[in-house]
Design an enzyme around this catalytic site. Structure first.
Site, PDB file in Angstrom:
ATOM      1  N   GLY A  69     -83.846-107.865  24.084  1.00  0.00           N
ATOM      2  CA  GLY A  69     -83.239-108.971  23.358  1.00  0.00           C
ATOM      3  C   GLY A  69     -82.898-108.563  21.923  1.00  0.00           C
ATOM      4  O   GLY A  69     -83.070-107.407  21.534  1.00  0.00           O
ATOM      5  N   GLU A  89     -73.388-106.945  12.404  1.00  0.00           N
ATOM      6  CA  GLU A  89     -72.204-106.875  13.263  1.00  0.00           C
ATOM      7  C   GLU A  89     -72.429-105.949  14.467  1.00  0.00           C
ATOM      8  O   GLU A  89     -71.926-106.217  15.556  1.00  0.00           O
ATOM      9  CB  GLU A  89     -70.973-106.419  12.477  1.00  0.00           C
ATOM     10  CG  GLU A  89     -69.704-106.430  13.322  1.00  0.00           C
ATOM     11  CD  GLU A  89     -68.423-106.204  12.538  1.00  0.00           C
ATOM     12  OE1 GLU A  89     -67.428-105.780  13.162  1.00  0.00           O
ATOM     13  OE2 GLU A  89     -68.429-106.425  11.318  1.00  0.00           O
TER      14      GLU A  89
END
Length: 296
Positions: A69, A89
């Site tokens: 995750g 990003e």
């Protein structure tokens, strides 16, 4: 990376914690816990300092995210209809590759200057900017927010000399800057070439330095020799008939077309001089020799 006190500018130290752990982490007391948002409502920073992303590394990160995750939430700015990424990003891109529908974010409300500073600091701490991207980010802080070099240095926790040397890279020909981005030249090589003011000659020399695998010391020596030869040629040309100088220049261009490389006529006076033919590899030298022998 050691961070100087006050290095993030007024107010930013209270917004960010864990600056020395390789990631910009938001102070939860200021911005609350992370929230899950639709990944399609998150967009990259249009003025993100970093322009290049390694696709193989993104794939590796995507595989890691599938298993573990997203451990560190993205930092975003609420733009009304969407959230603009301040930091993270790469994680956002990797999450898209991994097929995630939602991503954890911490929503911040910052001034535009704080927005730029945190985005820049996040990339610097992760060492993800190439030298040109970093220089362009520093230049933006100076040009857009009217900061002085020492103020930029304080905000990004670098020395003023580092900022000055980075900004000098932006004076290079764009093609030479691209060679730095592509790891064909180091910043040491490139800074030594700043003495060559003609953009085309600077790029030609950069290609030669790459082809010949020159060290920084080699480049410094060759550039110095080039500059001194140029000064010497100017001094000599003052004693040569101007009409002959024009003829020599035309002849140089003709020979360049015939031999396919740089040719220089260094006139000593109106009657004598030296003819120089450049080559950048053993193969090229052999080609030139074969060409000259074929003229017999």
């Amino acid at each position: 990376m050691a961070v100087k006190k006050g290095g993030l500018g007024k107010g930013l130290d209270s917004l960010i914690v864990n600056k020395n752990e390789g990631v910009v982490a938001v102070n939860p007391e200021q911005h609350g816990a992370p929230v899950e948002v639709d990944i399609n409502k998150v967009e990259p920073n249009k003025l993100q300092p970093r322009k290049n992303f390694d696709e193989d590394k993104l794939q590796d990160l995507a595989e890691n995210i599938k298993i573990h995750g997203i451990i560190n939430p993205l930092i975003v700015q609420d733009r009304g209809k969407y959230y603009e990424i301040i930091g993270g990003e790469r994680r956002w891109r990797a999450a898209r590759i991994a097929g995630f529908k939602k991503v954890p974010v911490i929503i911040m409300k910052l001034s535009e200057q704080e927005f730029v500073e945190i985005s820049l600091i996040d990339n610097i701490q992760r060492e993800q900017l190439n030298p040109i991207e970093e220089a362009m980010a520093f230049a933006r802080l100076i040009d857009e927010f009217k900061l002085k070099q020492d103020e930029v240095a304080e905000r990004v926790s670098k020395s003023r000399t580092t900022i000055t040397n980075a900004l000098r890279l932006l004076k290079l020909d764009k093609r030479v800057q691209d060679m730095i981005v592509d790891d064909k030249l180091t910043t040491g090589h490139a800074r030594a070439m700043l003495a060559i003011t003609d953009p085309d000659k600077q790029y030609e020399f950069a290609e030669r330095a790459f082809d010949e695998k020159m060290s920084v010391r080699d480049v410094e020596r060759e550039v110095k020799k080039l500059i001194n030869d140029k000064k010497s040629d100017k001094k000599k040309s003052a004693d040569i008939d101007p009409q002959l100088v024009a003829v020599y220049e035309q002849t140089q261009e003709k020979l360049k077309g015939v031999l396919g490389t740089k040719v220089f006529i260094n006139a000593k006076d109106n009657k004598s001089g030296r003819l120089e033919i450049e080559y950048y590899s053993q193969d090229e030298l052999n080609r030139i020799v074969d060409l000259l022998e074929s003229i017999k």
